[in-house]
Design a protein around this motif. Structure first.
Motif, PDB file in Angstrom:
ATOM      1  N   VAL A   1       0.860  -1.179   0.000  1.00 25.63           N
ATOM      2  CA  VAL A   1       0.000   0.000   0.000  1.00 25.63           C
ATOM      3  C   VAL A   1       0.896   1.229   0.000  1.00 25.63           C
ATOM      4  CG1 VAL A   1      -0.183   0.029   2.528  1.00 25.63           C
ATOM      5  CG2 VAL A   1      -1.952   1.149   1.142  1.00 25.63           C
TER       6      VAL A   1
ATOM      7  N   VAL B   1      -4.631   5.081   5.082  1.00 28.22           N
ATOM      8  CA  VAL B   1      -5.084   3.780   4.568  1.00 28.22           C
ATOM      9  C   VAL B   1      -6.522   3.591   5.034  1.00 28.22           C
ATOM     10  CG1 VAL B   1      -4.685   1.290   4.500  1.00 28.22           C
ATOM     11  CG2 VAL B   1      -2.738   2.870   4.667  1.00 28.22           C
TER      12      VAL B   1
ATOM     13  N   GLN C   1      -6.966   0.616  -2.031  1.00 26.47           N
ATOM     14  CA  GLN C   1      -5.605   1.159  -2.032  1.00 26.47           C
ATOM     15  C   GLN C   1      -4.543   0.070  -1.964  1.00 26.47           C
ATOM     16  OE1 GLN C   1      -7.029   3.921   1.430  1.00 26.47           O
ATOM     17  NE2 GLN C   1      -5.038   4.702   0.746  1.00 26.47           N
TER      18      GLN C   1
END
Length: 414
Positions: free
Chosen positions: A204, A277, A282
């Motif tokens: 990520v 996040v 993502q």
């Protein structure tokens, strides 16, 4: 300017045919083209637009100093650095405790005082611009290799389809840089195992935290392996490698479970991770593969990079070893074309293969279930010096390749 369209004749006679126009094939083509050899480069994909950018999350690679030195010898390092992120060093953590801290600038005999985080597409674009400036290099796009026949004189003949046209390419050497599912390798009949890596790989990207120093940090523990490193010239990539069961318990729930796991390993970034996040969209999930072949060359067909030894991303050696392949084997092929013995190709494999296979085994130990149960955490970490400078036994060959890449065309016998 090299011809980038389909050739008009049915037969092309060339010194070297390189199959695959990724970073590895382009580097090999550039190295040999600069020595004056006729090079034909085949790529099954369409020609990219000059300003094209890949779709989706940008994949990044850490390019180590030993590999950067090769690119520097080609005069490409300054341009490559413009869109790259500088990594000054690394820290290693075991069970949450700092175990080792390294600086490239303080490493003896380090040819470049840092690593770079790059987008492979940026490297492709840079190499392609250099290759297409060479009048002795022909690039054929949307070219599918359909057959390969070895001649009694050691040459190779390929049947290639480009659109509606079927071409014959006759080459003294064929370099297969067409990836883990290599068509050339299959046509050459080289026995190969292509094995999906076990475990789970997720990454990520978040913005770079304020006052972040750019160092790569590797965390080993019961969670598996977590890497925090640069995303090219901006951003931070968090890579989590663990066994499938451990990852499964997280990915089946809300993304907050991943945030909790990452924050528990890197508590100093907990608030930053929680802020940035927020959605599973993502997170990138990747299935890596290992490639092991019976041989890296057969006749005058030579496998380079993933065609010979595909790897997991752990340790970031896939692109590095592949680019080193391209430089070292281009020098060996150049020597063979000039009439010297081709033993350099076999010698390279003899030195390189044990390291590659041992590194693949280390990667397996970090993705099995549970991660490395019989090994201490320290045994799961690759050596920083080896990553930065290459395996000790290969360094003389890489040094020779660096001199070869930097040599003037007039110094060669071609």
């Amino acid at each position: 300017m090299a011809d980038q369209s389909a050739a008009t004749g049915r037969t092309i006679t060339t010194d070297v045919c390189v199959v695959g126009a990724g970073p590895v094939g382009l580097l090999a083509a550039l190295a040999l083209g600069r020595q004056g050899w006729q090079v034909t480069l085949l790529e099954r994909r369409p020609q990219p637009a000059p300003d094209a950018n890949p779709k989706g999350p940008a994949v990044v690679n850490i390019v180590q100093p030993v590999t950067l030195h090769l690119l520097d010898r080609l005069g490409l390092l300054e341009q490559l650095s413009e869109r790259a992120g500088v990594i000054p060093g690394a820290e290693i953590y075991f069970g949450g405790h700092l175990a080792a801290q390294y600086s490239y600038a303080e490493l003896a005999d380090c040819p470049v005082p840092h690593a770079l985080s790059i987008r492979p597409f940026d490297l492709v674009r840079l190499l392609l611009s250099e290759v297409t400036d060479l009048p002795n290099v022909t690039v054929l796009w949307e070219a599918d290799t359909e057959a390969l026949v070895s001649g009694p004189d050691g040459g190779e003949t390929l049947t290639v389809r480009t659109g509606e046209e079927s071409l014959t390419v006759r080459a003294r050497f064929v370099l297969a840089a067409d990836g883990r599912e290599s068509t050339v390798r299959e046509l050459a009949g080289i026995p190969t195992e292509v094995m999906p890596a076990g475990g789970s790989y997720l990454d990520v990207v978040v913005p770079s935290p304020p006052d972040w120093d750019g160092a790569a940090r590797a965390h080993f523990g019961a969670h598996g392996y977590l890497l925090e490193t640069r995303r090219a010239e901006e951003g931070l990539v968090l890579v989590w490698i663990t066994d499938a069961d451990t990852a499964g318990k997280v990915v089946e729930g809300p993304v907050e479970g991943l945030v909790e796991m990452l924050s528990g390993v890197v508590p100093r970034l907990a608030d930053w991770i929680a802020e940035h996040v927020t959605d599973w969209a993502q997170v990138r999930r990747v299935q890596h593969h290992f490639v092991r072949t019976k041989t890296w060359s057969q006749g005058n067909v030579v496998l380079i990079g993933d065609s010979a030894h595909g790897m997991h991303a752990f340790g970031g050696q896939g692109l590095n070893t592949s680019l080193q392949d391209a430089a070292c084997l281009a020098e060996a092929v150049d020597s063979a074309l000039r009439g010297d013995a081709a033993a350099g190709i076999e010698s390279y494999e003899a030195v390189r293969r044990p390291f590659i296979e041992a590194f693949q085994s280390l990667q397996v130990s970090n993705t099995q279930q549970p991660p490395a149960p019989a090994a201490g955490e320290e045994e799961r970490a690759p050596e920083f010096e080896v990553l930065a400078l290459g395996q000790p036994r290969i360094r003389p060959l890489i040094a020779d390749a660096a001199r070869f890449l930097a040599a003037d065309l007039d110094q060669h016998r071609r």
